[in-house]
Scaffold this motif. Sequence first.
Motif, PDB file in Angstrom:
ATOM      1  N   VAL A  32      15.748 -16.519  35.405  1.00  0.00           N
ATOM      2  CA  VAL A  32      16.643 -15.888  36.367  1.00  0.00           C
ATOM      3  C   VAL A  32      17.920 -16.716  36.496  1.00  0.00           C
ATOM      4  CG1 VAL A  32      16.926 -15.167  38.768  1.00  0.00           C
ATOM      5  CG2 VAL A  32      14.691 -14.936  37.657  1.00  0.00           C
ATOM      6  N   THR A  33      19.089 -16.061  36.350  1.00  0.00           N
ATOM      7  CA  THR A  33      20.359 -16.777  36.514  1.00  0.00           C
ATOM      8  C   THR A  33      20.764 -16.895  37.972  1.00  0.00           C
ATOM      9  OG1 THR A  33      21.742 -14.782  36.284  1.00  0.00           O
ATOM     10  CG2 THR A  33      21.227 -16.030  34.258  1.00  0.00           C
ATOM     11  N   HIS A  34      20.517 -15.834  38.771  1.00  0.00           N
ATOM     12  CA  HIS A  34      20.891 -15.888  40.185  1.00  0.00           C
ATOM     13  C   HIS A  34      20.178 -14.779  40.941  1.00  0.00           C
ATOM     14  CE1 HIS A  34      23.750 -12.897  38.647  1.00  0.00           C
ATOM     15  NE2 HIS A  34      24.083 -12.565  39.889  1.00  0.00           N
ATOM     16  N   GLY A  35      20.338 -14.797  42.270  1.00  0.00           N
ATOM     17  CA  GLY A  35      19.480 -13.988  43.111  1.00  0.00           C
ATOM     18  C   GLY A  35      19.981 -12.628  43.524  1.00  0.00           C
ATOM     19  N   HIS A  36      20.917 -12.029  42.802  1.00  0.00           N
ATOM     20  CA  HIS A  36      21.402 -10.706  43.175  1.00  0.00           C
ATOM     21  C   HIS A  36      20.461  -9.612  42.682  1.00  0.00           C
ATOM     22  CE1 HIS A  36      25.873 -11.892  44.018  1.00  0.00           C
ATOM     23  NE2 HIS A  36      25.075 -12.138  45.031  1.00  0.00           N
ATOM     24  N   LEU A  37      20.407  -8.546  43.458  1.00  0.00           N
ATOM     25  CA  LEU A  37      19.476  -7.434  43.261  1.00  0.00           C
ATOM     26  C   LEU A  37      19.390  -6.943  41.824  1.00  0.00           C
ATOM     27  CD1 LEU A  37      17.817  -4.910  44.229  1.00  0.00           C
ATOM     28  CD2 LEU A  37      20.029  -3.854  44.782  1.00  0.00           C
ATOM     29  N   ASP A  38      20.531  -6.686  41.190  1.00  0.00           N
ATOM     30  CA  ASP A  38      20.507  -6.073  39.865  1.00  0.00           C
ATOM     31  C   ASP A  38      20.041  -7.041  38.784  1.00  0.00           C
ATOM     32  OD1 ASP A  38      22.963  -7.335  40.562  1.00  0.00           O
ATOM     33  OD2 ASP A  38      24.011  -6.398  38.895  1.00  0.00           O
ATOM     34  N   VAL A  87      23.316 -21.085  34.286  1.00  0.00           N
ATOM     35  CA  VAL A  87      23.587 -20.547  32.955  1.00  0.00           C
ATOM     36  C   VAL A  87      22.597 -21.169  31.983  1.00  0.00           C
ATOM     37  CG1 VAL A  87      25.269 -20.710  31.054  1.00  0.00           C
ATOM     38  CG2 VAL A  87      26.016 -20.007  33.345  1.00  0.00           C
ATOM     39  N   PHE A  88      22.151 -20.383  31.006  1.00  0.00           N
ATOM     40  CA  PHE A  88      21.226 -20.878  29.971  1.00  0.00           C
ATOM     41  C   PHE A  88      21.983 -21.003  28.651  1.00  0.00           C
ATOM     42  CE2 PHE A  88      18.573 -18.482  33.006  1.00  0.00           C
ATOM     43  CZ  PHE A  88      17.741 -19.509  33.425  1.00  0.00           C
ATOM     44  N   HIS A  89      22.016 -22.215  28.105  1.00  0.00           N
ATOM     45  CA  HIS A  89      22.795 -22.492  26.892  1.00  0.00           C
ATOM     46  C   HIS A  89      21.862 -22.940  25.774  1.00  0.00           C
ATOM     47  CE1 HIS A  89      25.560 -25.496  24.619  1.00  0.00           C
ATOM     48  NE2 HIS A  89      25.687 -24.294  24.097  1.00  0.00           N
ATOM     49  N   HIS A  90      21.845 -22.173  24.675  1.00  0.00           N
ATOM     50  CA  HIS A  90      21.068 -22.573  23.503  1.00  0.00           C
ATOM     51  C   HIS A  90      22.016 -23.225  22.511  1.00  0.00           C
ATOM     52  CE1 HIS A  90      18.659 -21.872  19.729  1.00  0.00           C
ATOM     53  NE2 HIS A  90      17.814 -22.506  20.512  1.00  0.00           N
ATOM     54  N   VAL A 140      15.420 -12.559  30.527  1.00  0.00           N
ATOM     55  CA  VAL A 140      16.387 -13.208  31.399  1.00  0.00           C
ATOM     56  C   VAL A 140      17.028 -12.141  32.273  1.00  0.00           C
ATOM     57  CG1 VAL A 140      18.393 -14.733  31.535  1.00  0.00           C
ATOM     58  CG2 VAL A 140      16.867 -14.873  29.553  1.00  0.00           C
ATOM     59  N   ASP A 141      16.845 -12.257  33.589  1.00  0.00           N
ATOM     60  CA  ASP A 141      17.418 -11.322  34.572  1.00  0.00           C
ATOM     61  C   ASP A 141      16.829  -9.920  34.444  1.00  0.00           C
ATOM     62  OD1 ASP A 141      18.875 -13.405  35.544  1.00  0.00           O
ATOM     63  OD2 ASP A 141      20.828 -12.683  34.885  1.00  0.00           O
TER      64      ASP A 141
END
Length: 219
Positions: A58-64, A142-145, A33-34
Motif C-alpha cells: 500500500v502506498t497511502h491510505g486513500h479510498l481508491d 513509494v516502492f522503487h525497484h 500494490v494499491d
Amino acid sequence: MDAKLQVEVLPVTAFQQNCSLVWDAVSGRGALVDAGGEPARLIEAAQARGVTLEKLLVTHGHLDHIGVVAELAEKLGLPIEGPHEDDAFWIELLPEVARQYGFPPARSFTPQRWLQHGDQVTVGGLCFDVIHCPGHTPGHVVFHHRPSRLAIVGDVLFQGSIGRTDFPRGNHADLIRSIRDRLFPLGDDITFVPGHGPLSTFGAERRSNPFVGDAAVGS
C-alpha cells in the motif's frame, strides 16, 4: 527492465486508480500494490499470469488505493505492508469515506508492517526500496525497484501533474520536497507507475512538469 520483475497495471474503480500486479518471473510469486477495488478482477489477473500472491502493498491510505485491501487480505490470507504509520488516520476513516463517495462498503485494517523511509520490501526474489514521500498524504510511500529502474509512486507524481494537497494533512511544500529531493535524484531514466494515468519518467517530468519541473521551481 530487469527480466525478473513483471508488472501489469490494472486500473480499478470509478477513479481509474492504477493497481499494479508485480511479480518475480523466476518464482512466480507476486503482490498487488494499491488494491483499490474490483477484487475479483484482481484475483483473476493474478491467476491468468500464473502468479501466486504473497502480500499486499500500500502506498497511502486513500479510498481508491485501499478499498479492497482488507477483503483480499482476509480472503487470500495475505499480509499487508505499508503505508507509513502517519496514514493510519486515513485507513481508520475508510468505511466513512467509502459511504461518502458512494463506493462499496470497505473495512479499515492494520497492516502487519508499517513502513519507514529506507525500509525494503520483498516480493518473491525481488527487493523494493521504500521511500517516504509525504505531501499528498503524510504517510505516503513509494516502492522503487532499483535493478529495473522502476518506481511505483502512487499519487505523489503524475505525467504532467502532481498529487493534490488539499486533503486533510496534505502539504504542498512537503510534496515538492519529496519529488525534488527523494525521487528525481534516483535518475532521469526511472520509469514510474503513477496512481492514475499513463506511465512517465522522472527525466520527462523534471524537464516539463509545470508544477515540479526544473523551470517551475527555478532550477
